[in-house]
Structure formats: structure tokens, C-alpha cells
Design a protein around this motif. Sequence first.
Motif, PDB file in Angstrom:
ATOM      1  N   VAL A 140     -56.932  -9.633   8.943  1.00 20.69           N
ATOM      2  CA  VAL A 140     -55.603 -10.587  10.071  1.00 20.69           C
ATOM      3  C   VAL A 140     -56.147 -10.502  11.234  1.00 20.69           C
ATOM      4  CG1 VAL A 140     -53.745  -8.969   8.726  1.00 20.69           C
ATOM      5  CG2 VAL A 140     -55.380  -7.853  10.305  1.00 20.69           C
ATOM      6  N   ASN A 141     -55.716 -11.057  12.324  1.00 20.48           N
ATOM      7  CA  ASN A 141     -55.942 -11.822  13.470  1.00 20.48           C
ATOM      8  C   ASN A 141     -55.309 -10.955  14.336  1.00 20.48           C
ATOM      9  OD1 ASN A 141     -57.773 -14.096  13.258  1.00 20.48           O
ATOM     10  ND2 ASN A 141     -56.002 -15.555  13.172  1.00 20.48           N
ATOM     11  N   PRO A 142     -55.617 -10.221  15.580  1.00 19.14           N
ATOM     12  CA  PRO A 142     -55.101  -9.118  16.209  1.00 19.14           C
ATOM     13  C   PRO A 142     -54.133  -9.369  16.757  1.00 19.14           C
ATOM     14  CG  PRO A 142     -57.441  -9.213  16.884  1.00 19.14           C
ATOM     15  CD  PRO A 142     -57.058 -10.437  15.884  1.00 19.14           C
ATOM     16  N   ALA A 143     -52.563  -8.742  16.805  1.00 21.70           N
ATOM     17  CA  ALA A 143     -51.399  -8.722  16.988  1.00 21.70           C
ATOM     18  C   ALA A 143     -51.849  -8.536  18.686  1.00 21.70           C
ATOM     19  CB  ALA A 143     -50.262  -8.129  16.612  1.00 21.70           C
ATOM     20  N   LEU A 144     -52.847  -8.028  19.355  1.00 17.93           N
ATOM     21  CA  LEU A 144     -53.045  -7.820  20.874  1.00 17.93           C
ATOM     22  C   LEU A 144     -54.037  -6.835  20.719  1.00 17.93           C
ATOM     23  CD1 LEU A 144     -51.140  -7.686  23.751  1.00 17.93           C
ATOM     24  CD2 LEU A 144     -50.410  -4.402  22.682  1.00 17.93           C
ATOM     25  N   THR A 145     -54.653  -8.083  22.355  1.00 21.75           N
ATOM     26  CA  THR A 145     -55.977  -7.113  22.259  1.00 21.75           C
ATOM     27  C   THR A 145     -56.086  -6.175  23.731  1.00 21.75           C
ATOM     28  OG1 THR A 145     -57.153  -8.866  20.970  1.00 21.75           O
ATOM     29  CG2 THR A 145     -58.522  -7.667  22.717  1.00 21.75           C
ATOM     30  N   LYS A 146     -56.026  -5.231  24.161  1.00 22.62           N
ATOM     31  CA  LYS A 146     -56.481  -4.533  25.523  1.00 22.62           C
ATOM     32  C   LYS A 146     -58.096  -4.511  25.670  1.00 22.62           C
ATOM     33  CE  LYS A 146     -53.030  -4.022  26.505  1.00 22.62           C
ATOM     34  NZ  LYS A 146     -51.702  -4.499  28.210  1.00 22.62           N
ATOM     35  N   SER A 147     -58.045  -4.950  27.229  1.00 25.55           N
ATOM     36  CA  SER A 147     -59.567  -3.890  27.595  1.00 25.55           C
ATOM     37  C   SER A 147     -59.409  -2.345  27.291  1.00 25.55           C
ATOM     38  CB  SER A 147     -59.976  -4.874  28.921  1.00 25.55           C
ATOM     39  OG  SER A 147     -59.200  -4.599  29.999  1.00 25.55           O
ATOM     40  N   GLY A 148     -60.870  -1.635  27.308  1.00 25.26           N
ATOM     41  CA  GLY A 148     -61.119  -0.997  27.851  1.00 25.26           C
ATOM     42  C   GLY A 148     -60.401  -0.043  26.163  1.00 25.26           C
ATOM     43  N   LEU A 149     -60.383   1.536  25.748  1.00 23.59           N
ATOM     44  CA  LEU A 149     -60.859   1.815  24.567  1.00 23.59           C
ATOM     45  C   LEU A 149     -59.546   2.852  24.129  1.00 23.59           C
ATOM     46  CD1 LEU A 149     -62.112   2.689  21.853  1.00 23.59           C
ATOM     47  CD2 LEU A 149     -62.975   5.314  23.164  1.00 23.59           C
ATOM     48  N   LEU A 150     -58.085   1.996  23.141  1.00 24.05           N
ATOM     49  CA  LEU A 150     -57.023   2.139  23.006  1.00 24.05           C
ATOM     50  C   LEU A 150     -57.369   3.598  21.473  1.00 24.05           C
ATOM     51  CD1 LEU A 150     -55.438  -0.908  21.889  1.00 24.05           C
ATOM     52  CD2 LEU A 150     -54.744   0.511  24.292  1.00 24.05           C
TER      53      LEU A 150
END
Length: 1533
Positions: free
Chosen positions: A391-401
Motif C-alpha cells: 500500500v501507499n502511505p496515507a500520511l507521511t511525517k518527518s520525525g519518528l512516529l
Amino acid sequence: MASWVSLLLFLFCQSISQAQEESSNNPVLEFTSETPINNVVQDPQTGRIYLGAVNTIFQLGPSLRQEARAETGPKEDSRTCTPPASACQDTKLMPNLNKLLLVHPSNGSLIVCGSRYRGICSLLNLSNVEQQLYYSDSKGEKTYVASIEDNVNVVGVMSTYKKDSQNFNVFVVGKGYGSLDSTKLISTRILQDLREWVVFESIIEASTVQTTPFVPKYLHDFRHAFKEDGFVYFLFSRTLDGTDNKNLTFVSRLCEDDHHYYSHTELQLNCGMNNRFNKVQAAYVASPGKDKVLFMVARPDDDDDNNSALCVYPLNSINERLVDIISACYSDSGKISGFPAVDIPYSSKTAEFCTSTIAVSSSFDLLENYKCGADFLPSPLASKPRFALKVNPALTKSGLLTSVAVAVENDHTIAFLGNNQGEVFKVELSLDLGLYSLKTSLNDITKVPVQTCLQKKDCQSCVELRDPYCGWCVLEGRCTRRSECRRAEEKNGWLWSPKQQCVKIVSFYPPNLSCKKTDKVQHCFTSHSFPQTLFFCSLFVSLAVQYTTLLTCASHKHGAKCPQFENPDPVLIPVGYKTRISFEGINLDLYQVKQENVMFASPLTASYPVTLYNCSMGREDCSLCKNADPKYRCVWCSRQKACVYEKLCNQQGSEDPHSTECPNPEITDIIPRFGPLRGGIAITIRGSNLGIHKEDIKRITVVGETCIHQEEKYSVSTSVVCEIGPVEFTKDHWGQIEVEVNGGKRGTSSMFFTYRDPIPDAVKPARGPKAGGTLITISGRFLDTGSKDDVQVTIGGVDFTTRITVTLPLQGRGFSRAMTAKEAQAFVGDVQCLVNTLQDDKLFLDPPSTPPRARSRRHRRDTRPELLDLMIKFGKGEWLVGSVQYEQKNDLPLYIIIPAVILPMLLIITISVYCYRRKSQQAEREYEKVKHQLENLEESVRDRCKKEFTDLMIEMEDHTNDLSEGRIPFLDYKTYTDRVFFLPSKDGANDVMITGRLDIPEARRATVTQALNQFSNLLNSKTFLINFIRTLERSHDFNARAKVYFASLLTVALHGKLEYYTDIMRTLLLELMEEYVHSKNPKLMLRRSETVVERMLCNWMSICLYQFLKDSAGEPLYKLFRAIKHQIEKGPVDARVKKAKYTLNDTGLLGDDVEYSVLTLQVLVQGEGPDVTPVKVLNCDTISQVKEKIIEQVYRNQPYSQRPKVDSVTLEWRPGSTGQILSDLDLTSQKEGRWKRINTLAHYNVRDNATLVLSRVLHPQHNYDQNQENHEERNALLEDDKVFHLVRPADELDEIKSKRGSIKDKSMTKAITEIYLTRLLSVKGTLQQFVDDFFRSVLCSGAVVPPAVKYFFDFLDEQALKHNNVDEETIHIWKTNSLPLRFWVNILKNPHFTFDVHVSEVVDASLSVIAQTFMDACTKSEHKLSRDSPSNKLLYAKEISTYKKMVDDYYKGIRQMVPVSDQDMNTHLAEVSRSHTDKLNTQVALHQLYQYASKYYDGIIASLDEDPAAQSKQLTLRLQQIAAALENKVTDL
């Protein structure tokens, strides 16, 4: 910080349903722990929150207020310590990290697992965590759940397990690998003691996913566990095959009811392009729509890539891909669209792994029939990277989730994401709502509402939030959640606009309206975003009516015929439901005209009573609700979890609320909570949903014991009273209470009931008057047992509430008219009594406590029991009102009793002392005489033993040197197992299993080999093998010899999978144990090989102890054998009767004095050079005995099997120029009557230092005829078999003479024979050190103990605890029967099973005595010795007690050792399989086993057809196919 944020998000989602209007004004709720928090869970029933922190468990209320705390550390521990810690060294205080925290609501407990003591868990009370419900650190490795490593993650989920039609609670655990942990990465843990299982034990043993393949190279990192629709899922990352350190994310799936983990299948999850985000960090399962969805946050493995992503996987997609993988393996050789799709994790197998063994015709239904796998199907399975779910990401964030939690609000999916900085992001999957303003730390837990709607005061600012939680409630004019807006369901009643648009009221008509009039108001709304002006009616004004009429009839033309209303319907009106009420009217027809003639005057008021009722009042649970009067039409609404009016219940779907089943009973209190061990008191059980009628209570158990229901005291739903019964003293005296109601529903109490007896310690005051009335205080322990009504106190047999005094009542008339109580006098006999009460018709007085004397002399002379006059006196008047009789005790005066008893006693004592002294003096004289004789005998034996021992040690020195050079002739593993398993069979050394020769035609060899391999696979089905064995054992012609042979064949056939063999053995042993414990004498179990499993156990011990024999016990055993052999051969040995001068066996003792001398021969071996070998022999030795000693000395560096045999060599004596062939029998043999003496060296007059030549012959002949010159002479010698060596047996003439002898002669003969018994003592003393050395090597727990011994002894201990009638003596006997008697005695009596040696009959006789001594030492019973006891018993009588102590210490030492885990045992067995299986005749064993299958074919088929498990696996068909191939049959299969 990373681990903490996931804990915080838990409370975000819990806050969704709990946010209140005033939340905006209240401060943020917060709790701070002294140590870092590891885990957080919430009880869904009470809302309580539990924190698992370092060294502490916190219990918080819903508002984060601390209610209780339990300290879990620090603890004295060390990394290598195996609990209990008291048995460990080098311990220190170490912190206890919380590894796992689970709520177990069905019994009100909290599962807590920490990092100390190998990850042992405990159960705490959900209501008060300070109360520990269960903890044990003595159950061994099987109860170690978590990890001691700080960086190893542990996840778990509650589940159920079904066995024998009974469901019980378990939890399934996933755990990473720690260097000091067990390798059970996935395990199912039980939460109660059940049969052979204990609390927290891993109840599923699946070597595929629990053994050595899970080494650190796979780097498992578990992050989440959940269950759904009958499956348990684990989310983790690991390496692909251990060769690359790159992590990949996998989700694995197991069936909840899979008892072997056959269904374990792994699917790779790819997140992002090229699986950029490949390492899972956290996950959450939610339902945005109808289906479940897995939300996962992941990060790259590359440390330089500082981004994280949220990926979403529908659970349906995961399951569909898993089914594709499984189907490909079962049906398509592991391929999808021609590409390999199935990987085989944790296994070295590659070829044909996914080739099914089921017939091709049935492969279509294979997946449907075996949804949870099977023992004959491949497992575990995994997807190839090509077929990962991408799957493709629904959301991408910088930093470590690091964490994620998901909620659904108004069909919007909102994700809360936490990062390693303690920040929380609130994200709607189509919108990024930005950073949620919250920062926290590792030690804090914070609770905040998920929305701040009320902070916005106008529509524009409300919709600008773009928050799915917040919208503008138009009619209320405030920013709220949709659920808090009363008219939100109406069109445009609640506005949520991602485009930030609002509506505005432009006008309304009419501009005013009377408050007493009902009408409609028209509103006009405008909005720039709406296409046209909208009109809708929304305002209604209603007037309150009191059911009164405002009409007066005084001036009406109809006179007094006023309108009247009556009989309102309905009169029962439910609260909260809008109900229309109708009335019956009178004279209404007169007023249907215009109202112009009606005058409004003073009101005429009429009242009509109706009843408003609320179904929930007094009906807090389902049972109370269903018990309500049907006229109220109350139903239990499961969705609202409340009792409501039937039309107020909004059930999901078409479910009828009237048919809703009540939930399980809930127990809230027990009164009292303590009861006596013998029972007999009533206890009250309070709770909810405890049935509707008294007949609904089906069963009540208290601590597992039945409690008798007191039906007359039953209260609907809320209270049950029962009378407890006695509890067995061998069982636990505390436990839970369970109530079963109609429909099979059960409720279990979270609190515990305890059986115990009160223990009074002191009474104050200790004394009191006989008249009673004294208030006493009793103090002690457990005095709160039972309730107040159950307490009964007795003093000296008298109940404490009963007065000891006696009152005499008198009846009459006019008492009070003539006198008062003080004036009246009463006499019993001659003693005056106290008058207590005086009434008109009654008088009460207290009689004397001791009988008085009679007033008249007549009474005094009467010898009958005295009737004493009862006299009432007032003034000068006396009235005789009756007689009083006292009970008379037949007591004799002491001055008569004492002389009558003491004088006869003194006389008896005097006579006894005299007799005793006389007997003692006589016995002492006898004792001194015997003692003197024994001392002389002991001195003689001591001197002889000392001399013999010195000689033996000198002779043994050469053998010891040989041993130090590694010359112990150990047999190789195959020969060892062949001799142990098959040498005792009827064919002996010619058994086909030893020779390995099968007569199979070359043309059929390939077919037979393939069929035998299929038969081997069939034997690896536990269902088939258990049915196979049971069928054979039920057959009458399957005798003990056949059972032994079959078990040995099975051992060889399954040698390649000894873990499986052990599992089969354990299963059969449990069945055997149940049979002996419940139907037979438990002490007899394992004594003989009467079943297949008993022989399997013997073989298992032989396999597991082979290395121990070579490393430890073999050397002292070999030395003992050599010492016995050497000591026996030092003296004469009769070659015919097999008796020796020096032996330990009295039946093999040579009873005659034989003159002999020791000769040293110089032996030259022909063809092997000029060197001579000196050999010591006896001149009374036969020629064959001389040959044996020469071969023993000349070829001492070769094992026995490689030496020449006696009948293959000749011995030539060369006294001069000519040589003479020496033979046992020839023409020169001496005759004594009809008997012929075997030739000896003395017969040939061979002298000391004589030279003899040993040469081989081409055609070996019998021992007795090697020196014959022609065939006729040899035959003549063999015709007469009456030969003897040293002692000539008595012939018929001698027997007749002996019968005529006197009794004195016979007794003298016996006495003379027993004189030689002192030689037994001599030999025993000589060999004592060697015997002791062997016993110590076997029975010393301080040295190396084979792991199999510890493992099996622990198994016996565990099973014994589960049966009430198994005591310590029985356990001792089981251990003795399983190891010493079943293995060591066999090895001791048969050294040729272990060494390449020859054991003669005389040596075997002495070994049997030592073996019997070993057996006696292992028994618990005491042997009472007498003059008739066997000599071998008397021989070691003094040492038996020492040996018994060695055995006891050995068993105790093993019990205290560190447990051997199932994992370690399986690893050891796997190594044995790997090292030796290829050397064994496995194919021959399979062929021989099939002969049994063929012989009992019909019975096996019938047994398989009756077994549902066998039917589902098509075992009958597979056996028929194998039979067709092996027996060359043409069938239609």
C-alpha cells in the motif's frame, strides 16, 4: 519517550466517548509516576486505568486519581538466576520493568508480567491491585512468560481455549528473543490449574514455531497483537532469512482453536514505494466502515531517513492474501500465476515442501476442510516478497512516529499520532488537523478531551476548526459535538463544513405569536454557499394542560348536562416516551356547535389519575428487568445496557428485545467470606443477573466444591443463599465462587472464599461462678469465620447462652396474697432454698447444688434413691407440696479405689521386673557368646579381605593403566541400541534389526522404499499412531514380548524425530497414569513392561543416557566388571556346574575345598613373532579355561569381537623335543565310575614356567575334541556326556546312601557347606570400593545429571501433584521404576550391552547380586532380615541403609536442580537424532512395523473410521494406499 507516546494515545481514544461540556473549563487531568511508565490498560467495565511502571503497578480512577498501588520491585535477582531467587548466588537489587499488562475481566484480575525472575507473571485484583491473587516462582521454565531483556518487546491478547467441550480463558503472547530467555516466541498461557497444567503454563507445544530456528538472527520485534473473527494476529518485524539484517514487517495469523499452531502463516506488509517504510513501530485496529482496518505507523530501516508513515491495510485484504498463500501451498505446489509465492520460514527444507500427501481427487476441498492446518500439512508458511501486501502511505511525517490510535466520528476517520518527542498529531485522513497542543514525559499520563468545541462562540469560528468532532448546532446556537445537539438529525440542524460555511436567519413570519396558541413559524435562511433560499418549519409552542375544562354549564341551554371526561387510556405512562392519552366523554355532542353560546366563567376542575413509571428504577440488571410485571412492557436493551420501555429500545438489526438473552451472572459480594473446613454454614452470594426464578440456579460451587442452594432464601437476580459442604484437606482451601444459571451461563466471583477453622488462643476471665452470668472474652485467630448466626461457643460441653443454675417452678393459687418473696421459706430436705420469684399462682426457687439429707429418719434408712420433701413455710404454717430426687452417682470413696488398683499393679510390676532381669541375663550371656564368635569370624574375614584386596589392587593396576589410555571398549551407538533393543528378542543376534537384511526383490525395491517413506509420514501423524498403538494393545494375541519388540521398532522408526517420539510417550504415559491412579494400585505403574509405552520409556532412557554412560558412568562400571572377573578367575571355577570359589552369589559358590596352585605360562603365538607372553593360570583350569585366559592376556588391547574364539585355536605343550596338543577330553581323560573328568593342566602335569604355543586352526571344532586323530575316536568320546570338572555330581548310588544317613549327618553336611559362605564376605570386601564407585557415579546429583533424568522426574512430580492419592512414597517408586530398575539394573546385569566384552555365567551371577542390592537400595520398604533371608540380602545388609540415603539424596538433589525446559530437552533430542539416525536400520524398522499394521489391519481401519480427527485427515485412505503398494495389490484407490 517512544514507548510512552503509545500509552498516551490510549487515553485519547478513551476520551472520545467521555468528553463533557464542561471540559473546556476544567483543567487537564494528569498523573505522575515516580518511575517510567511501560504499559497502560483500562478496564472497559469500570473505567479504571492501570499503569505498569518500573517497580510499580498503579490503579487509577477514570479521573486519574490514584486508588491503589502495588510494588513489584526492585527485586533481588541476577541475569542468570533461575527462580526462586533464594536458590541463586550473586544476586543484587534489580529494577522490575513491566513487560505485559492485560485485563482479565471475567474473573476480576489483572495479568502482570515483569522483567524479573525470568519473566514470571502474577494475578492482581482488579478492584484493588494491592491484593495479589496468584503468584508462584516454583513451577519451572514452563511458566516463564516475558523477557528479562529491557529491549525485548512483549505483546499479548486475551483468548479462549477449548478442550473436552470446555472453554476456558487463556492469553496468547508474542515475545522477541532474549539471550537468556526461552525461545517460545509465540505461546498460549492458561489462567487456571487444569489437569496437568498450572497457571501461566504454555499449553501448546509446537516445535516449528517454538524451537531453535528462532535464533537471534531473525531479530523478531513484536509490536501489536489483536484477535478478530476467530483468529489471533501478531504484527512484528524480522529479517527475511537471517542472512540479511534488513527488517521487514509481517503480520502472522493463527486460529484461536488451533492446538498445535499448524495455521501459523505470515504475510509481508510493504509500506510505501519499494517498501521504504519497512519497520513497524505501532498499530491500531478500528472500523471506519463496516470492515475492520489495520492502521500501522512504520519507519525506514535507514537511520539517515528521518521520516515516518501511516499505512492502512483492510483486514479483508490481509485475509484474502493469506488464503491465497495457503491455497497455493496446498494445491498449486506453492505457486501463484506460475511464480513461487510461498516461503518456508525457520526451516532448512526447500524441496517439495508444498506437495500435499492427500489424494489428488480431494485437493479441491483441502483448504475448506483444513482452515486451521493439520499435522500432515506444511507449516508454518509465509509469503514471498513478490506477493507482499503493498500500500501507499496515507500520511507521511518527518520525525519518528511511535504510536497510533484511531477513532471514528460522524463517518470521519481521525488518527492520533505520537512521535518520540512526546508530541501528538490529530489527523483526519483527508485533512491534516495539525499538532495537538500537548507535550508529556515518560513519567506522566495525561487525559484530555479530543475536542474543544465549546471554546468557539460563533458558527464561523466553529467551522473554521475543520474538526470532525465539532459542528454548529443551529437551533441551540453553540459549537458542539453532533451527539450533543438535540436536533442534529434534522436537515441542516448541525453544520460541519470543511469549506468553513455557515447559515444565517434573514427573517421569520409571523413576527409575533401568543404564548397560549400553537402555530407554525416560517424561517428564512440564507447562505452564500446554498443555491436558493430554504424555508422550513422548526418552532412549535405547546401549552401545558391539566385535564380541566374551562366551560361552565350554569347558563347553558342544556342546563346541567355539562361535558365530562373520564377513563383516561392508558393510565400507565412510561417516562421518556411521548404517549397520546384518550378519554371517554359525556355530553360532548351538545357542544359541537359554535362556541358563541358558551360562557367562560369560573373554571370547573376535574382530575384524572395516571401513573408515570420508569423501567430502569429498581431494575438495574437484565434479570430484574425480565422479572417486571408484563403490563409495564419493560425490556432489557442490550445496546443501551439498561431496562427501558420497549419502544425506547433501539436494537441493532431486527433483533427482538423481548428475546434478548441476559448476560452472564455477576457476583459482587460474598457474605461471609470465610467458612469452616467442614462446611455446614450458609453463605449469601450477592450480585446481578442471578436468574429470574429460584429454579434458574442450576449449580453453585465454592472453591470447586458443590454448595447446596437454599431455594426458600432466593431473591430475584440479586441474592442466592447456599450451604457449603466440606473441603478436602489435600485441595486448596481458597478460591472463587461460581454460579451457573439456566442456559449454561456462569458467573465467577472476583473475590475469593476461604475455608479455615477458627483458632481460639485465650479466654478472659479464666474462671467464673457456677451460677453463670459472667461475660467472657475469647481471643484468637480467624474468629471472623462464618457469620454471627453460625457462631456457637460451649464451655465444658455447656452452651454459653445456657445458665448452669436450676430453677424449680411451683404452681398454686393465692401465693402473693398471703406472703411476699422475702417472707416465704422453702426447704428441700433439711436445707433451706432461696425463693426467687413469688406470683399469685407460681413460685420459683433455686434448689441446693448438692443433695441435702432427708428430714425424717425413715427416709434416711431407705437405701433407694432419696425422695426429699419439698416444704413451703410461711409463718407457722407448713405445706408439703411434693418430693425432689437428685441423681445419685455410683462413686466409690478414694480410700477404697486407691488400694484396690495400686496393690495389684505393684504385684504385676514386681513379677515383670523379675522375669525381665532373668531373661536379660540369659540373653546377655547368649549375646556375648555370639558376639565373640562374630568377632573371630569378622577378624578372619577382615584379614582375608585385606590380603585379597591388596592382591586385587595390584592386579587391577594394569587394567587402570589401560583405562587411562582410553582403552575402554565402548560399543558404538548402533551396536549399543541394537543390543539393548533387540538382543533379548527371540532371534537374538540373528534378529533382522541387527543384521539389517530384508528379502525384497530388486524389481520391487524402489516401490517398497517409497511406500515405506509414506508409512513413515503416516506414523508422524499423532492421531494415526495413537490409534495404531491402542488397537494393538486391545488385541488378545499382542503379548508382552510383542509389545516390547513393537516399542523397539517404533523407537528406531521415529529416531529421526525424537521430540515427536517424546510427545507420543508423554501422551501414553498420561493415559497409563490415569488408569493406575483411578483403577489400580499406583505403586505398580512402570514396574514391568506390560504396555508399549513402558518399553518406549526404557528405550528413551537408553537413548538419552548413552552419552552419560560414555562420559561418566561407563568407566566405574567397566572397572567393576573387570574386578569381578579377575577376582573370580583367581580361584577355581567349575566349567560344568558354573560355580566358583570366589563369588558374590551363594548359589554359585563352589562348596568343596579344591586344591590348586598358580602357574605362570610362557605363551608363544604361532606366526606372530618370537616374543612370549606370561600368563597366570591355575593348574585346575580346563584347557578351554586356559585358552580363554591366554587370549584375554595376549589380545587385551583388542575388543572381544575382534579376538579369536576358543574353538578356533589349539594349544600345544612342548616339554621336550616333541609337542603335545592339549584338549579338554581325549583318550587319556580319567574316569571315576560312569563319570569322566575334563582334562586340566594338572592332568597333563604342566609345570610352572612351561612354554605353550597358541596356534589357529582352519576348521574350528568343538572344545572337547580338538586333539583327536580320527573321526571314530572323536565320536566315541562324544557318546558319553557324563563329564565333570572339579566336583562330581552324586549318582544314583550316592543318593541312596545319603538317604540312609542320620539326621545328624545331614545337619553336619549343611553346616559344613555354609562354612564356605565366609568367602562371600571376602569377595564382597574385596570388591566394595568398585561397587561404591559405581553407585556414586550413578547416584550423585552433585555431579552431571543427564537432562533426560531431570526432565522426566519433574514430569512425574507435576503429575503427582494433580492426583490426591499419590503420596511421596508413590512418587519415589515411580522414579525408581522408570530409571534405576528400567535402565541401570539392565545395564549393570548386561555389561555387553555397553562394552565389547564377554560375560560368563559366573560373572553374571555376581553382577546379579549387585543389581539386586541396587534395586533394594531404591525401594522405600524396609527389608526385615532373619536367619532364613537369602545370603545375598544378608551380604549387603549393612550397606543398604547407606545406599538408600544415596538414592534419597539423589532424588532430592534432582528436584532442587534448575528445571530442564521443553525447549532445552527438544534441542538435546534433536541433536541425538541428527547425530545417529542415519546409522540405524530405519527402513527395516518401518518394514517390520508394517507387518503389525498388516496383521491387525482390520482393527486399525475400524479404529480410524470411528475417530473424527482421523476421518478429517483421511488417514484410512492413506493407509489403504500404503497397503496396496507394500503388498503389491491392485486396487481402485
